[in-house]
Design a protein around this motif. Structure first.
Motif, short mmCIF file in Angstrom:
data_model
loop_
_atom_site.label_atom_id
_atom_site.label_comp_id
_atom_site.label_asym_id
_atom_site.label_seq_id
_atom_site.Cartn_x
_atom_site.Cartn_y
_atom_site.Cartn_z
N THR A 184 0.90 -1.13 -0.06
CA THR A 184 -0.05 0.18 -0.04
C THR A 184 0.88 1.11 0.20
O THR A 184 0.68 2.23 -0.75
CB THR A 184 -1.10 -0.11 1.18
OG1 THR A 184 -1.72 -1.14 1.30
CG2 THR A 184 -1.77 1.41 1.25
N PHE A 185 1.95 1.11 0.80
CA PHE A 185 2.79 2.43 0.71
C PHE A 185 3.66 2.66 -0.33
O PHE A 185 3.95 3.58 -0.78
CB PHE A 185 3.76 2.33 2.12
CG PHE A 185 3.25 2.45 3.39
CD1 PHE A 185 1.94 2.99 3.62
CD2 PHE A 185 4.08 2.28 4.56
CE1 PHE A 185 1.46 3.34 4.92
CE2 PHE A 185 3.59 2.67 5.87
CZ PHE A 185 2.24 3.20 5.88
N LYS A 186 3.85 1.45 -1.09
CA LYS A 186 4.45 1.37 -2.54
C LYS A 186 3.59 2.00 -3.44
O LYS A 186 4.23 2.87 -4.44
CB LYS A 186 4.90 0.22 -2.64
CG LYS A 186 6.05 0.12 -3.78
CD LYS A 186 6.52 -1.09 -4.15
CE LYS A 186 7.90 -1.21 -4.64
NZ LYS A 186 8.98 -1.85 -4.35
N LYS A 187 2.46 1.54 -3.41
CA LYS A 187 1.49 1.93 -4.28
C LYS A 187 0.94 3.51 -4.16
O LYS A 187 0.78 4.25 -5.15
CB LYS A 187 0.31 1.12 -4.31
CG LYS A 187 -0.87 1.33 -5.77
CD LYS A 187 -1.67 0.14 -5.58
CE LYS A 187 -2.58 0.38 -6.80
NZ LYS A 187 -3.51 -0.69 -7.19
N PRO A 245 8.67 0.70 2.28
CA PRO A 245 7.77 -0.46 1.71
C PRO A 245 8.69 -1.55 1.31
O PRO A 245 8.10 -2.64 1.76
CB PRO A 245 7.18 0.48 0.54
CG PRO A 245 7.27 1.84 0.51
CD PRO A 245 8.33 1.96 1.40
N ASP A 246 9.54 -1.41 0.80
CA ASP A 246 10.54 -2.73 0.44
C ASP A 246 11.03 -3.13 1.40
O ASP A 246 11.07 -4.50 1.63
CB ASP A 246 11.61 -2.16 -0.55
CG ASP A 246 11.07 -1.61 -1.93
OD1 ASP A 246 10.18 -2.07 -2.21
OD2 ASP A 246 11.88 -0.84 -2.40
N ILE A 247 11.52 -2.46 2.72
CA ILE A 247 11.97 -3.18 3.87
C ILE A 247 10.77 -3.91 4.62
O ILE A 247 11.01 -5.18 4.91
CB ILE A 247 12.46 -2.17 4.86
CG1 ILE A 247 13.69 -1.51 4.26
CG2 ILE A 247 12.58 -2.71 6.31
CD1 ILE A 247 14.28 -0.31 5.07
N PHE A 248 9.55 -3.29 4.52
CA PHE A 248 8.44 -4.12 5.35
C PHE A 248 8.04 -5.33 4.36
O PHE A 248 7.53 -6.41 5.03
CB PHE A 248 7.12 -2.88 5.72
CG PHE A 248 7.61 -2.41 6.80
CD1 PHE A 248 7.12 -3.01 8.09
CD2 PHE A 248 8.35 -1.22 6.91
CE1 PHE A 248 7.40 -2.33 9.42
CE2 PHE A 248 8.54 -0.41 7.95
CZ PHE A 248 8.25 -1.24 9.04
#
Length: 114
Positions: free
Chosen positions: A21-24, A56-59
């Motif tokens: 969601t954070f990435k999008k 986002p990638d870390i999570f």
């Protein structure tokens, strides 16, 4: 018993879902309380933007790793006839540990970069 062990998968599913969601939909407004919002990420605008790009990638990666670990732990505990209460507690503590590690790793990367 199997359905109760699926409770241990809630944390990895949430971590991956929130990461996607954070990435999008990355948060652009520091004052909105959205996005990756910690004291470290709010220090400067550069910190904020960098945090929104890496969190986002870390999570997502921590969530995927946690999912595999939770499945493995659940199978091992099931094979050793560990009580469901202990299995759920272990899964919960491991899940919270990964969640806190996700925040720690992200804040560490922000401090290292800026």
């Amino acid at each position: 018993m199997y359905s109760l062990l699926t409770v241990n998968l809630i944390m990895p599913i949430v971590m991956v879902s929130v990461g996607h969601t954070f990435k999008k939909h990355p948060a652009s407004d520091m004052d909105s309380n959205n996005g990756y919002n910690t004291p470290t990420s709010r220090k400067t605008r550069e910190h904020w933007e960098y945090a929104q790009s890496i969190a986002p990638d870390i999570f997502i990666s921590f969530g995927k790793a946690l999912g595999l670990i939770e499945i493995l732990l659940s199978v091992i505990m099931y094979l050793f006839h560990v009580s469901i209460h202990v299995a759920l507690c272990v899964g919960g503590f491991v899940g919270l540990g990964f969640l806190f590690l996700g925040f720690y790793k992200t804040d560490l990367e922000i401090e290292k970069e800026h």
